[in-house]
Enzyme design. Structure first.
Site, short mmCIF file in Angstrom:
data_model
loop_
_atom_site.label_atom_id
_atom_site.label_comp_id
_atom_site.label_asym_id
_atom_site.label_seq_id
_atom_site.Cartn_x
_atom_site.Cartn_y
_atom_site.Cartn_z
N SER A 123 63.53 -18.57 -33.27
CA SER A 123 64.39 -18.88 -32.14
C SER A 123 63.54 -19.19 -30.90
CB SER A 123 65.30 -17.70 -31.87
OG SER A 123 66.08 -17.97 -30.76
N GLY A 124 63.83 -20.32 -30.30
CA GLY A 124 63.10 -20.71 -29.09
C GLY A 124 61.85 -21.51 -29.38
N THR A 128 65.86 -27.33 -31.87
CA THR A 128 66.96 -28.17 -31.39
C THR A 128 66.42 -29.30 -30.53
OG1 THR A 128 68.34 -26.24 -31.47
CG2 THR A 128 69.15 -28.07 -30.17
N ASN A 173 65.89 -17.16 -26.25
CA ASN A 173 66.07 -18.59 -25.91
C ASN A 173 67.35 -18.73 -25.09
OD1 ASN A 173 66.39 -21.32 -25.84
ND2 ASN A 173 66.40 -21.63 -28.07
N SER A 176 70.03 -20.86 -27.25
CA SER A 176 69.77 -20.59 -28.66
C SER A 176 70.94 -21.08 -29.53
CB SER A 176 69.59 -19.09 -28.84
OG SER A 176 69.29 -18.82 -30.17
N SER A 177 70.59 -21.83 -30.58
CA SER A 177 71.64 -22.28 -31.48
C SER A 177 72.06 -21.09 -32.33
CB SER A 177 71.14 -23.38 -32.39
OG SER A 177 70.31 -24.26 -31.70
N GLY A 400 65.05 -20.15 -38.10
CA GLY A 400 63.82 -19.79 -38.81
C GLY A 400 63.85 -18.34 -39.24
N GLU A 402 63.56 -14.60 -39.35
CA GLU A 402 63.71 -13.67 -38.21
C GLU A 402 63.32 -12.27 -38.61
OE1 GLU A 402 67.27 -15.60 -35.47
OE2 GLU A 402 67.63 -13.69 -36.49
N1 LIG Z 1 59.17 -30.45 -26.78
C1 LIG Z 1 59.57 -29.68 -25.77
N2 LIG Z 1 59.23 -30.02 -24.52
C2 LIG Z 1 59.62 -29.27 -23.49
N3 LIG Z 1 60.31 -28.12 -23.61
C3 LIG Z 1 60.68 -27.73 -24.84
C4 LIG Z 1 60.33 -28.51 -25.98
N4 LIG Z 1 60.81 -27.88 -27.07
C5 LIG Z 1 61.45 -26.77 -26.60
N5 LIG Z 1 61.39 -26.69 -25.28
C6 LIG Z 1 61.93 -25.61 -24.41
O1 LIG Z 1 62.18 -24.53 -25.20
C7 LIG Z 1 63.55 -24.16 -25.18
C8 LIG Z 1 64.01 -23.73 -26.53
O2 LIG Z 1 64.02 -24.77 -27.42
P1 LIG Z 1 65.13 -24.93 -28.55
O3 LIG Z 1 66.46 -24.64 -28.00
O4 LIG Z 1 64.91 -26.22 -29.17
O5 LIG Z 1 64.71 -23.80 -29.53
P2 LIG Z 1 65.28 -23.56 -30.98
O6 LIG Z 1 64.11 -23.55 -31.87
O7 LIG Z 1 66.35 -24.50 -31.27
O8 LIG Z 1 65.80 -22.11 -30.85
P3 LIG Z 1 67.07 -21.45 -31.55
O9 LIG Z 1 66.68 -21.13 -32.94
O10 LIG Z 1 67.30 -20.26 -30.74
O11 LIG Z 1 68.15 -22.42 -31.44
C9 LIG Z 1 64.27 -25.40 -24.72
O12 LIG Z 1 65.44 -25.08 -24.04
C10 LIG Z 1 63.26 -26.04 -23.82
O13 LIG Z 1 63.32 -25.46 -22.53
MG LIG Z 2 68.27 -24.39 -31.51
#
Ligand SMILES: Nc1ncnc2c1ncn2[C@@H]1O[C@H](COP(=O)(O)OP(=O)(O)OP(=O)(O)O)[C@@H](O)[C@H]1O
Ligand SMILES: [Mg+2]
Length: 1037
Positions: A123-124, A128, A173, A176-177, A400, A402
């Site tokens: 997560s984070g 996404t 996050n 977070s999705s 992913g 956890e």
């Molecule tokens: N390539 C990137 N460039 C800039 N910031 C990023 C990038 N990827 C992620 N982030 C930052 O990290 C935060 C978390 O990313 P994201 O929501 O994609 O995580 P995730 O892997 O989908 O987490 P979850 O499993 O909780 O959904 C985003 O809101 C953004 O602020």
């Molecule tokens: Mg996500």
């Protein structure tokens, strides 16, 4: 000579290879496969760190992309970056999520097969975000028709809606999705995105009713309250303050500075309009959302019998209104439970705790199913009704692995999901990798990798796996609890190598596992799960009574979500665990039929800070993402492999045999190339279709040499290109010049034609005018005549006589003769006037004399014409040459003229030198000091000269006067002058020009004769007859 040159070139390449190798190491390697110490986790982390510090967040392991969340905007997702990666060979550019996206897209287009991109990480970690970047990449770079723009917009805008309903702020996050998402993007045969389909997995419903400290409920609740229009909120019975709602305030962070709910609301509202939501849909949807909030605020109290009552039915009424149910029925359903006895239904009251449970179950069920409805609705708007065959690229953004301090049913499901995906990875990558060596006929040492199928079986095996055991426990009659479930697990799978409980672990493991816990040894490590809540969550029980109420709701969404058929069915609905298992297996079926690409996301620190690289956290992720294992297999024996065609295409410039084109089989070309650049036999192997390079440094060296030769090539290409451009420009200019010339010539020719046509007309008119010139002025000749006049007059300017003597005159045309005469006369007059004005007094006097001379002699006496040129003198004798005595004798009379003469005696014609002196009164014949004869003008009878050229003159005096001596016979050299002067003084025309002879008076009554004739020489003599003979020479004139 040539071979020497070649040798130097080779040396240069080698030197360059070694020079830049170290420089490259400093910025890490772009592909972990190229790490020398490929088995060392430290080297792996080190490379990741080096690159992360330089903001290089992407690194490959072969075709797998490792991405580290930068937690900052890096400016690497611009349209120009997208264009850069578009259609470029995968390894040509630095690693990027766009390269993965583009590679999948190109392969899909060229091979017409389906692909998926699996994005995983904790997560984070940025899953996404990565999936959104990919979607944007396709939206920008794929070809697009105007009619399909709407499909593209819907694909893009489905994201904010899904995120609003399925994402929430967690400790890890802010966005977070809380559900797994698989999205198919459908492309038509031209590679245009035409539609899509979304499948969601296991939304975290428990969040609707409970949030940990520092976490929030799903975004949509806060967005609605912050951004919703006042009327809408009033209609829904909601207040703006989220603190007023129990379901929103348990995490104590309803207001989060990093999230702008108001703005997000606008985005979501806008997205709704694009993805085909009607106002009625939205009313129903927000009715459900609001009713969840109202549900949370229902409080139950205990009455005397210990049954639940609701003291304040205010919320019930709102829910009843929004869901379109009858309030008492809803109230009863929340506080009572229907128990089906054999033949009848018994309604028994619930305790406040059970009512609260029922309320929360209702909230979760309503929200969970509404989310599913939402996904379906979005799918309806994304669907492409065209039935032609389409290819797809699937994007899997899934939770992913956890591992928390306390792991529950959700973590169990999530980790199980990751085990399944690892299985897929093993199938598709590790096995495939080994199979590649085999098919390529390359010798290699098999790499041992852990196949996690055994763990998957432990969880999912029918009748034997943990999920089956859990299900059994859920439906078992009798008191089933989480503890009894644990015991059953110990009993049934206790001997499994990857299963452990406190009881089974023995003294060693006891400390790590609690009484209520079991431990699974996942491929990524040990995880301890607490069985508390397993049964309840797996059952996901919603009392039948509540279901009935929801089935009868007026809210169309709920009616679609809660079907009456479900109530009527006697079969138990599948448990959450089983549903999840089934959905996973269908997901795997979907994936297995497609070509995979992988993105592994890594979270660099737990505090969401940019540039912070937490070694411990990262090592942990590297481990459970299985990256080292992946790398090891990728590197098994060979660091790098590439299809002959691609290898040759990239490096062919390094060898003269292969540059610029190699026409033989690519394998041979590669062989020739590597031999030329000096690969040792241990450094590489040639397979059937690929070259395998053992050491990364060999590839670096080649790459550096290529870099070096690129400059030379670039210079050459540039020069050729510039030459080409120059030539093209030149040809263009020449063509333009020719065209201009042609046009200009045309213009000139047209002008010339016009001029000639005009000339012809003029000439024709001229000729006509000429023909009719003598006719009276009329249209036929007017122009001609005017022209002739004008022309003549203009011409005349240059031919006007310049002086009076100039007799020339421009010959006039016939019609202008009169005018010409007039002009000529005028001109002459003018000349004369001009001449006269310029004449001085002396000259005038002189001319008058000449005029007089002319009157006397012109045409009468020979030699006159010759004398004209000789100007008359004032006198031929100076006053000084006249004897003073003579002057005295003359007295007061002024000498007007004097001239030497020869006087002939009247009798003997003897010649004597004398002076003829003229005054105003008289003419004197003077002999030195004596006046021989004075002839007063009053007595002068005449003057005679001959018509011949002799200088003889006779001054006749009156014969009556006998005092006088008779006529004076004189010869004078200046006869014309002397006679003229005399006549002017006498003021009478006294001269007669005689022919042949003349008579003169010798004295009173006596006459003499003078005979004139011409002869060969001038002579004057007295002839036998006593006559004076004057012979003169004949003059021509
Ligand atoms: N390539 C990137 N460039 C800039 N910031 C990023 C990038 N990827 C992620 N982030 C930052 O990290 C935060 C978390 O990313 P994201 O929501 O994609 O995580 P995730 O892997 O989908 O987490 P979850 O499993 O909780 O959904 C985003 O809101 C953004 O602020
Ligand atoms: Mg996500």
């Amino acid at each position: 000579m040539d071979s020497k040159k070649e040798e130097v070139r080779r040396k240069h390449i080698r030197l360059h290879m070694e020079g830049t190798l170290t420089a490259r190491d400093k910025v890490g390697v772009q592909d972990f496969v190229l790490l020398d110490a490929h088995t060392s986790e430290a080297a792996f982390v080190d490379n990741l760190r080096k690159r992360f510090k330089e903001n290089l967040i992407y690194t490959y392991i072969g075709t797998l992309l490792v991405s580290v969340n930068p937690y900052q905007e890096l400016g690497i997702y611009t349209v120009s970056q997208m264009e850069l990666y578009q259609g470029v060979n995968f390894f040509e550019l630095p690693p990027h999520v766009y390269a993965i996206a583009d590679n999948a897209y190109r392969m899909m287009c060229s091979e017409l097969n389906n692909h998926f991109i699996l994005i995983s990480g904790e997560s984070g970690a940025g899953k996404t975000e990565a999936s959104k970047k990919i979607l944007q990449y396709y939206a920008v770079t794929c070809p697009m028709t105007e009619s399909l723009q709407i499909a593209r917009d819907r694909l893009l805008l489905s994201n904010p809606v899904l995120e609003a309903f399925g994402n929430a702020k967690t400790l890890r996050n802010d966005n977070s999705s809380r559900f797994g998402k698989y999205m198919d993007i459908q492309f038509d045969f031209q590679g245009v995105p035409v539609g899509g389909h979304i499948i969601s997995y296991l939304i975290e419903k428990s969040r609707v009713v409970y949030q940990n400290q520092g976490e929030r409920n799903f975004h949509i609740f806060y967005q609605l309250l912050a951004g919703g229009e006042a009327e809408r909120l009033a209609y829904l019975g909601l207040e703006r303050d989220p603190q007023l709602y129990k379901y929103l305030s348990q995490g104590h962070c309803a207001k989060e500075s990093s999230l702008n709910d108001k703005n997000e609301w606008k985005t979501v509202s806008n997205a709704f309009s694009v993805i085909d939501f009607t106002e009625a849909d939205l009313e129903n949807l927000f009715g459900v959302i609001a009713s969840v909030l109202h549900l949370g605020n229902i409080c139950f109290q205990e009455d005397e019998q210990g049954c639940a009552t609701v003291p304040d039915t205010h919320e019930i009424k709102w829910i009843a209104k929004l869901l379109g149910v009858y309030p008492p029925v809803l109230l009863e359903a929340l506080t009572h439970r229907k128990i089906e006895a054999k033949t009848e239904e018994v309604i028994c009251p619930l305790t406040p705790e059970l009512s609260a449970y029922a309320r929360d179950a209702m909230a979760k069920a309503v929200y969970g199913r509404t989310f599913t409805w939402l996904v379906n609705k979005i799918n309806c708007s994304l669907v492409n009704k065209d039935v032609t065959k389409k290819t797809v690229i699937g994007l899997l953004d899934i939770y992913g692995f956890e591992v928390f301090d306390k792991n529950g049913f959700e973590q169990f499901c999530i980790n199980y999901c990751n085990e399944k995906l690892q299985q897929l990875l093993i199938e598709r990558t590790l096995k495939a990798e080994q199979a590649e060596y085999e098919t390529e006929g390359i010798e290699w040492e098999p790499i041992q990798y852990f196949n996690n199928k055994i763990i998957c079986d432990l969880v999912e095996e029918r009748h034997k796996g943990i999920i089956s055991i859990l299900d059994e426990e859920c439906i078992r009659p009798g008191p089933a609890t989480d503890v009894s479930f644990l015991e059953k697990l110990e009993d049934r799978v206790g001997r499994h190598a990857h299963f452990q409980t406190r009881k089974l672990a023995g003294p060693k493991g006891r400390k790590r596992i609690g009484w209520m816990e079991f431990q699974l040894l996942h491929y990524a490590g040990e995880v301890t799960y607490c069985t508390k809540g397993f049964l309840e969550k797996n059952n996901d029980l919603l009392y039948r009574h509540l279901k009935e109420v929801l089935c009868r709701s007026d809210n169309s969404i709920l009616r679609e979500c809660f079907l009456v058929a479900e109530l009527e069915s006697r079969r138990r609905p599948p448990t959450v665990g089983t549903q999840f298992k089934n959905s996973l297996s269908s997901l795997l079926e979907i994936l297995i039929s497609k070509e995979p690409s992988y993105i592994r996301c890594i979270k660099p620190n737990a505090t969401k800070e940019p540039s912070k690289f937490d070694d411990f956290l990262i090592r942990h992720q590297i481990k459970y993402l299985g990256l080292m294992e992946h790398l090891r297999v990728r590197r098994a024996g060979f660091a790098y492999r590439r299809k002959y065609e691609h290898f040759l295409q990239r490096y062919k410039s390094l060898c003269p045999d292969t540059w610029p084109h190699w026409h033989g089989p690519p394998g041979e070309g590669v062989q020739r190339l590597v031999t030329y650049i000096g690969y040792g036999p241990e450094e590489y192997k040639l397979g059937k279709t690929k070259i395998f390079i053992r050491f990364p440094r060999t590839l670096f060296a080649t790459e550096d040499a290529f870099e070096f030769s690129k400059h030379q090539l670039v210079a050459r290409i540039q020069a050729t290109y510039k030459g080409c451009l120059g030539r093209r420009e030149y040809v263009k200019k020449r063509r333009a010049a020719t065209k201009l010339e042609a046009h200009w010539r045309g213009v000139l020719a047209r002008k010339e034609v016009q001029r000639r046509r005009w000339a012809v007309q003029v000439i024709r008119r001229f000729v006509k005018g000429f023909i009719h010139r003598d006719e009276p002025l009329g249209p036929d000749n007017e122009e001609f005549i005017v022209f002739v006049r004008k022309n003549y007059i203009l011409n005349l300017r240059y031919h006007v006589p310049k002086n009076v003597l100039d007799k020339s005159w421009l010959r006039p045309p016939g019609i202008l003769e009169n005018a010409s005469d007039l002009l000529r006369a005028m001109c002459l007059r003018n000349l004369v006037r001009k001449y006269c004005r310029g004449v001085t007094a002396e000259r005038r006097a002189l001319m008058q004399e000449k005029v007089v001379a002319s009157e006397i002699f012109r045409g009468k006496k020979e030699g006159y014409a010759d004398s004209l040129n000789q100007p008359f003198a004032d006198s031929r004798i100076d006053e000084g040459d006249i004897h003073p005595k003579v002057l005295q004798l003359i007295g007061s009379e002024k000498v007007e003229y004097g001239v030497p003469v020869i006087k002939y005696d009247r009798k003997g014609f003897k010649a004597r030198q004398r002076q003829l002196v003229l005054t105003r009164e008289a003419a004197y014949v003077v002999d030195v000091a004596k006046v021989k004869q004075k002839i007063e003008y009053s007595e002068l009878k005449g003057v005679s000269t001959s018509s011949l050229s002799d200088g003889l003159l006779v001054i006749h005096v009156s014969p009556e006067d006998h005092k006088r001596k008779g006529d004076a016979v004189l010869q004078c050299e200046h006869i014309f002058e002397a006679v003229t002067k005399l006549v002017m003084l006498v003021k009478k025309d006294v001269v007669s020009v005689v022919q042949g002879s003349l008579q003169f008076s010798i004295g009173p009554g006596r006459e003499g004769t003078i005979v004139f004739h011409t002869g060969p020489e001038e002579q004057i003599y007295k002839d036998k007859n006593g006559q004076l003979r004057v012979v003169s020479v004949r003059r021509k004139s």
